[in-house]
Design a protein around this motif. Sequence first.
Motif, mmCIF file in Angstrom:
data_model
loop_
_atom_site.group_PDB
_atom_site.id
_atom_site.type_symbol
_atom_site.label_atom_id
_atom_site.label_comp_id
_atom_site.label_asym_id
_atom_site.label_seq_id
_atom_site.Cartn_x
_atom_site.Cartn_y
_atom_site.Cartn_z
ATOM 1 N N ASP A 17 19.330 -9.733 -7.197
ATOM 2 C CA ASP A 17 20.202 -10.620 -7.970
ATOM 3 C C ASP A 17 21.412 -9.873 -8.504
ATOM 4 O O ASP A 17 21.272 -8.745 -8.993
ATOM 5 C CB ASP A 17 19.417 -11.197 -9.154
ATOM 6 C CG ASP A 17 18.316 -12.121 -8.685
ATOM 7 O OD1 ASP A 17 18.645 -13.243 -8.286
ATOM 8 O OD2 ASP A 17 17.134 -11.717 -8.667
ATOM 9 N N PRO A 18 22.589 -10.534 -8.495
ATOM 10 C CA PRO A 18 23.786 -9.889 -9.043
ATOM 11 C C PRO A 18 23.587 -9.405 -10.482
ATOM 12 O O PRO A 18 24.155 -8.389 -10.891
ATOM 13 C CB PRO A 18 24.844 -10.991 -8.973
ATOM 14 C CG PRO A 18 24.389 -11.898 -7.870
ATOM 15 C CD PRO A 18 22.890 -11.871 -7.914
ATOM 16 N N THR A 42 18.696 -22.224 -11.861
ATOM 17 C CA THR A 42 20.037 -21.904 -12.365
ATOM 18 C C THR A 42 21.029 -22.972 -11.909
ATOM 19 O O THR A 42 21.844 -23.477 -12.695
ATOM 20 C CB THR A 42 20.471 -20.518 -11.859
ATOM 21 O OG1 THR A 42 19.522 -19.555 -12.304
ATOM 22 C CG2 THR A 42 21.845 -20.140 -12.357
ATOM 23 N N GLY A 59 26.358 -18.749 -1.510
ATOM 24 C CA GLY A 59 25.327 -17.873 -2.058
ATOM 25 C C GLY A 59 24.096 -18.666 -2.463
ATOM 26 O O GLY A 59 24.018 -19.892 -2.277
ATOM 27 N N ALA A 60 23.136 -17.943 -3.014
ATOM 28 C CA ALA A 60 21.841 -18.538 -3.336
ATOM 29 C C ALA A 60 21.991 -19.675 -4.340
ATOM 30 O O ALA A 60 21.507 -20.788 -4.119
ATOM 31 C CB ALA A 60 20.919 -17.448 -3.875
ATOM 32 N N ASN A 116 30.822 -18.956 -10.190
ATOM 33 C CA ASN A 116 29.921 -17.825 -9.957
ATOM 34 C C ASN A 116 30.672 -16.506 -9.881
ATOM 35 O O ASN A 116 30.047 -15.453 -9.860
ATOM 36 C CB ASN A 116 29.184 -18.019 -8.622
ATOM 37 C CG ASN A 116 28.125 -19.090 -8.706
ATOM 38 O OD1 ASN A 116 27.300 -19.087 -9.619
ATOM 39 N ND2 ASN A 116 28.144 -20.022 -7.763
ATOM 40 N N VAL A 117 32.011 -16.563 -9.787
ATOM 41 C CA VAL A 117 32.742 -15.336 -9.444
ATOM 42 C C VAL A 117 33.762 -14.861 -10.478
ATOM 43 O O VAL A 117 34.077 -13.680 -10.523
ATOM 44 C CB VAL A 117 33.399 -15.439 -8.042
ATOM 45 C CG1 VAL A 117 32.421 -15.930 -7.008
ATOM 46 C CG2 VAL A 117 34.639 -16.274 -8.049
ATOM 47 N N GLY A 158 28.403 -17.151 -13.721
ATOM 48 C CA GLY A 158 28.513 -15.708 -13.504
ATOM 49 C C GLY A 158 29.944 -15.353 -13.171
ATOM 50 O O GLY A 158 30.805 -16.231 -13.054
ATOM 51 N N TYR A 168 31.682 -7.509 -11.771
ATOM 52 C CA TYR A 168 30.459 -6.793 -12.170
ATOM 53 C C TYR A 168 30.526 -5.280 -11.909
ATOM 54 O O TYR A 168 29.822 -4.516 -12.551
ATOM 55 C CB TYR A 168 29.216 -7.362 -11.458
ATOM 56 C CG TYR A 168 28.782 -8.741 -11.938
ATOM 57 C CD1 TYR A 168 29.466 -9.421 -12.949
ATOM 58 C CD2 TYR A 168 27.681 -9.374 -11.375
ATOM 59 C CE1 TYR A 168 29.066 -10.682 -13.361
ATOM 60 C CE2 TYR A 168 27.273 -10.640 -11.791
ATOM 61 C CZ TYR A 168 27.970 -11.283 -12.777
ATOM 62 O OH TYR A 168 27.575 -12.536 -13.188
ATOM 63 N N VAL A 170 19.847 -19.292 -17.695
ATOM 64 C CA VAL A 170 18.777 -20.161 -17.200
ATOM 65 C C VAL A 170 17.500 -20.040 -18.035
ATOM 66 O O VAL A 170 16.786 -21.032 -18.238
ATOM 67 C CB VAL A 170 18.520 -19.892 -15.697
ATOM 68 C CG1 VAL A 170 18.001 -18.494 -15.449
ATOM 69 C CG2 VAL A 170 17.556 -20.931 -15.121
ATOM 70 N N GLY A 226 22.915 -16.394 2.504
ATOM 71 C CA GLY A 226 21.913 -17.051 1.668
ATOM 72 C C GLY A 226 21.291 -16.090 0.668
ATOM 73 O O GLY A 226 21.915 -15.130 0.223
HETATM 74 N N1 LIG Z 1 23.705 -17.796 -15.850
HETATM 75 C C1 LIG Z 1 22.522 -17.561 -15.311
HETATM 76 O O1 LIG Z 1 21.468 -17.789 -15.895
HETATM 77 C C2 LIG Z 1 22.476 -17.017 -13.906
HETATM 78 C C3 LIG Z 1 21.261 -16.919 -13.202
HETATM 79 C C4 LIG Z 1 21.287 -16.453 -11.868
HETATM 80 C C5 LIG Z 1 22.515 -16.072 -11.295
HETATM 81 N N2 LIG Z 1 23.655 -16.137 -12.020
HETATM 82 C C6 LIG Z 1 24.957 -15.783 -11.455
HETATM 83 O O2 LIG Z 1 25.186 -16.650 -10.365
HETATM 84 C C7 LIG Z 1 26.088 -16.027 -9.443
HETATM 85 C C8 LIG Z 1 25.534 -16.157 -8.017
HETATM 86 O O3 LIG Z 1 24.299 -15.442 -7.945
HETATM 87 P P1 LIG Z 1 23.406 -15.541 -6.639
HETATM 88 O O4 LIG Z 1 22.083 -14.996 -6.974
HETATM 89 O O5 LIG Z 1 23.515 -16.899 -6.075
HETATM 90 O O6 LIG Z 1 24.110 -14.497 -5.672
HETATM 91 P P2 LIG Z 1 24.685 -14.795 -4.230
HETATM 92 O O7 LIG Z 1 25.743 -15.827 -4.399
HETATM 93 O O8 LIG Z 1 23.572 -15.124 -3.306
HETATM 94 O O9 LIG Z 1 25.348 -13.422 -3.790
HETATM 95 C C9 LIG Z 1 26.532 -13.024 -4.329
HETATM 96 C C10 LIG Z 1 27.739 -13.555 -3.506
HETATM 97 O O10 LIG Z 1 28.894 -13.414 -4.275
HETATM 98 C C11 LIG Z 1 30.008 -13.325 -3.417
HETATM 99 N N3 LIG Z 1 30.930 -12.321 -3.969
HETATM 100 C C12 LIG Z 1 30.700 -10.995 -4.133
HETATM 101 N N4 LIG Z 1 31.800 -10.402 -4.645
HETATM 102 C C13 LIG Z 1 32.720 -11.372 -4.807
HETATM 103 C C14 LIG Z 1 34.058 -11.389 -5.293
HETATM 104 N N5 LIG Z 1 34.675 -10.263 -5.699
HETATM 105 N N6 LIG Z 1 34.718 -12.557 -5.314
HETATM 106 C C15 LIG Z 1 34.112 -13.690 -4.886
HETATM 107 N N7 LIG Z 1 32.859 -13.745 -4.409
HETATM 108 C C16 LIG Z 1 32.175 -12.596 -4.380
HETATM 109 C C17 LIG Z 1 29.492 -12.917 -2.047
HETATM 110 O O11 LIG Z 1 29.716 -13.983 -1.140
HETATM 111 P P3 LIG Z 1 31.107 -14.182 -0.345
HETATM 112 O O12 LIG Z 1 30.855 -13.805 1.062
HETATM 113 O O13 LIG Z 1 31.361 -15.637 -0.521
HETATM 114 O O14 LIG Z 1 32.135 -13.310 -1.006
HETATM 115 C C18 LIG Z 1 28.000 -12.736 -2.257
HETATM 116 O O15 LIG Z 1 27.242 -13.186 -1.162
HETATM 117 C C19 LIG Z 1 26.252 -14.597 -9.927
HETATM 118 O O16 LIG Z 1 27.449 -14.503 -10.667
HETATM 119 C C20 LIG Z 1 25.067 -14.398 -10.849
HETATM 120 O O17 LIG Z 1 25.288 -13.397 -11.814
HETATM 121 C C21 LIG Z 1 23.647 -16.615 -13.306
#
Ligand SMILES: NC(=O)c1ccc[n+]([C@@H]2O[C@H](COP(=O)([O-])OP(=O)(O)OC[C@H]3O[C@@H](n4cnc5c(N)ncnc54)[C@H](OP(=O)(O)O)[C@@H]3O)[C@@H](O)[C@H]2O)c1
Length: 333
Positions: free
Chosen positions: A48-49, A132, A156-157, A222-223, A245, A250, A277, A327
């Motif tokens: 996870d990020p 989430t 993403g996920a 998310n970004v 996010g 990060y 979440v 994914g």
């Molecule tokens: N608030 C909460 O409770 C909570 C819980 C879980 C996750 N989150 C947040 O949700 C977001 C997505 O998490 P996830 O688990 O689903 O991860 P994910 O989207 O499966 O993986 C991260 C994706 O972010 C993209 N990325 C990486 N660097 C980037 C950049 N500089 N600019 C734009 N896109 C970038 C990449 O896809 P591309 O090929 O599209 O660049 C990568 O595949 C994250 O920010 C995470 O911290 C928050």
Amino acid sequence: MEPTNLQILLAARPEGLPKASDFEVVHNPLPVPKVGEVLVENLYLSLDPAMRGWMTDRPSYIPPVGLGEVMRGLTVGTVLESNDPGFAAGDRVSGVLGWQRYATAAGSELHKVPAAVPPTLALGPLGMTGLTAYFGLLDVGEPMEGDTVLVSGAAGAVGSVVGQIAKLRGCRVVGSAGTDEKCRWLREELGFDEAFNYKTAGDLGKTIGETCPRGVNVYFDNVGGDMLDAALRNLARGARVVICGAISGYNATEPVPGPANYLALLVQRARMEGFIVFDYAARYAQALAELGKWVAEGKIRYREEIVEGLENAPAALPRLFTGDKRGKLIVKV
Ligand SMILES: NC(=O)c1ccc[n+]([C@@H]2O[C@H](COP(=O)([O-])OP(=O)(O)OC[C@H]3O[C@@H](n4cnc5c(N)ncnc54)[C@H](OP(=O)(O)O)[C@@H]3O)[C@@H](O)[C@H]2O)c1
């Protein structure tokens, strides 16, 4: 021969993108469960990020992982031994059990995963990822039928589930992702109305304006960074900006500047709100039942990328930040 516990410890605080030398692989004896605890063999580890934040010594919603401690992570596994009457050997469970093959935990820290749920799904759409998306979109974003919902990190996920729930709610959905292949997947397989590659789009504000001609009612972010600023430029009256996010920052080694266009919130009488979440734990069961139904009916589709071997987790982690995966990224322990 006695099995040993393969563990991955946090060895150093990363500068920028995490690297293999920030971790240490060790072998220790198996832990022994105390009264009220269970011993779990981890099968899969979610990458996870948020892990990047947990590696940094900075106040957050959860304390950082200490140097020399087992790296924190959500896993799904099988109960081997139970000193908690609520669990039996063979039960499938999920919890924050860390980057290790075996772990003990109090039963109260674990969630049971129904036998019918494939274990990796309990880390993806039927786990924290799906939850989430569900609470962030529905509770914070409050989408209404006919709204335009813009999602960044859409392939993403989390993002891929957000977009599909928004479609189920009758919204027009636009996503951004980092490759043309990911954008095709969003449009052709997940039913997004539009998807664009943020790396080749050029002027992001203009691209959002063209793909969201009536303005953005809900922006699920998310970004962060340039995408957030560009989305703010295109808000509709009364828009909701969901801060899930900000992965683009990060690994930053300097303070990240705030959004220049924040005054759009005033002009458009909009709001921007973050969420975690974990705060929705009391409603997980209800949300998982609904997500489970959507997945079973094929209304929520997903893809996952499985990395073989816990010892390969450190090398896999940076792929979240380079986008080199499709994914949900999961490690088979
Ligand atoms: N608030 C909460 O409770 C909570 C819980 C879980 C996750 N989150 C947040 O949700 C977001 C997505 O998490 P996830 O688990 O689903 O991860 P994910 O989207 O499966 O993986 C991260 C994706 O972010 C993209 N990325 C990486 N660097 C980037 C950049 N500089 N600019 C734009 N896109 C970038 C990449 O896809 P591309 O090929 O599209 O660049 C990568 O595949 C994250 O920010 C995470 O911290 C928050």
